[in-house]
Write an enzyme that holds these catalytic residues in place. Structure first.
Site, PDB file in Angstrom:
ATOM      1  N   SER A   1     -23.193 -20.828  25.075  1.00  0.00           N
ATOM      2  CA  SER A   1     -24.551 -21.589  23.761  1.00  0.00           C
ATOM      3  C   SER A   1     -24.689 -20.315  22.846  1.00  0.00           C
ATOM      4  O   SER A   1     -24.259 -19.877  22.768  1.00  0.00           O
ATOM      5  CB  SER A   1     -25.343 -22.900  24.310  1.00  0.00           C
ATOM      6  OG  SER A   1     -26.075 -23.115  23.071  1.00  0.00           O
TER       7      SER A   1
ATOM      8  N   HIS B   1     -19.667 -24.288  23.101  1.00  0.00           N
ATOM      9  CA  HIS B   1     -19.649 -25.538  22.427  1.00  0.00           C
ATOM     10  C   HIS B   1     -20.414 -26.287  20.972  1.00  0.00           C
ATOM     11  O   HIS B   1     -21.320 -25.237  20.472  1.00  0.00           O
ATOM     12  CB  HIS B   1     -20.296 -26.525  23.896  1.00  0.00           C
ATOM     13  CG  HIS B   1     -22.141 -25.931  23.636  1.00  0.00           C
ATOM     14  ND1 HIS B   1     -22.851 -26.563  22.910  1.00  0.00           N
ATOM     15  CD2 HIS B   1     -22.058 -25.413  24.921  1.00  0.00           C
ATOM     16  CE1 HIS B   1     -24.161 -26.140  23.332  1.00  0.00           C
ATOM     17  NE2 HIS B   1     -23.506 -24.853  24.427  1.00  0.00           N
TER      18      HIS B   1
END
Length: 239
Positions: free
Chosen positions: A112, A135
């Site tokens: 992330s 993501h």
């Protein structure tokens, strides 16, 4: 007695901030070791039983590194599942703005917002078993003014994507493609890249461990010192 006090100070520094001055001085170089581990804590404190990296600890240390004549380079060890986006980006921007050589090493994972942190160094490594997860930005809680909130999330996502593209060899379009991949993660979109895959995609520079990361940092410090020496000599002859 003095040696014991120094050892106690080292232990305290590791315990409280996860940092350490490597004073072995190989090749006469002095290196600052920083760790980014657990969750990136932002304006709100994480749960008491959660390991966290506090950005209010890292930012002053990075400023001190930049201003210090005692530090020649920075080695950053990462093992994080992500966390607060604004805090993570602020740390990443700070690392990227340092004038001194920086090398990052992903151990375990850098997921992330850990992605921008990993690529913020001048040169990045990942161990063979390490992972990177790309993501979209997630949010929890109630939205007020849904269209406006969505636009802000899209803009935040774009900031992350631009940072990744600017500090790695990946194209923005490829990052967005992997970010929105619906086939890789269970109950989510995005892509998990293992060590060699992250290098092949251009997100990370090289597969390697501590030895490779330290050797690269020493090499970069020598190169920087060579450049400074050349500038100083040129200035001397110009006088």
């Amino acid at each position: 007695m003095e040696k014991e006090n120094q050892e106690e100070e080292k232990k305290k520094e590791i315990r409280e901030t996860g940092s350490l001055d490597l004073r072995e001085e190989k090749d006469g170089h002095r290196i600052k070791l920083l760790t980014i581990i657990g969750e990136i804590e932002g304006h709100e404190a994480v749960a008491g039983n959660t390991k966290a990296t506090k950005y209010e600890h890292l930012l002053p240390m990075l400023a001190e590194v930049e201003d210090s004549r005692e530090i020649d380079g920075v080695l950053i060890l990462l093992n994080t599942l992500g966390g607060d986006v604004e805090a993570g980006l602020s740390i990443a921007e700070m690392i990227a703005s340092l004038s001194k050589p920086t090398v990052s090493l992903v151990l375990g994972g850098s997921h992330s917002i850990g992605g921008p942190l990993a690529v913020s160094a001048r040169y990045s490594f990942i161990v063979p078993s390490g992972t990177m997860i790309i993501h979209p930005v997630r949010s929890s809680g109630m939205f007020i003014g849904v269209p406006q909130s969505l636009r802000n999330m899209v803009r935040t996502q774009d900031r992350i994507t631009r940072f990744l593209a600017d500090h790695s060899r990946m194209k923005k379009e490829r990052i967005e493609e992997l970010m929105l991949n619906p086939t890789e993660l269970v109950k989510d979109v995005g892509t998990l890249l293992e060590g060699e895959e992250a290098v092949q995609e251009g997100l990370i520079d090289e597969v390697g461990g501590m030895s490779q990361a330290l050797n690269k940092l020493h090499e970069m410090i020598r190169q920087d010192r060579g450049k400074c020496g050349k500038i100083d000599n040129d200035s001397f002859f110009q006088k």
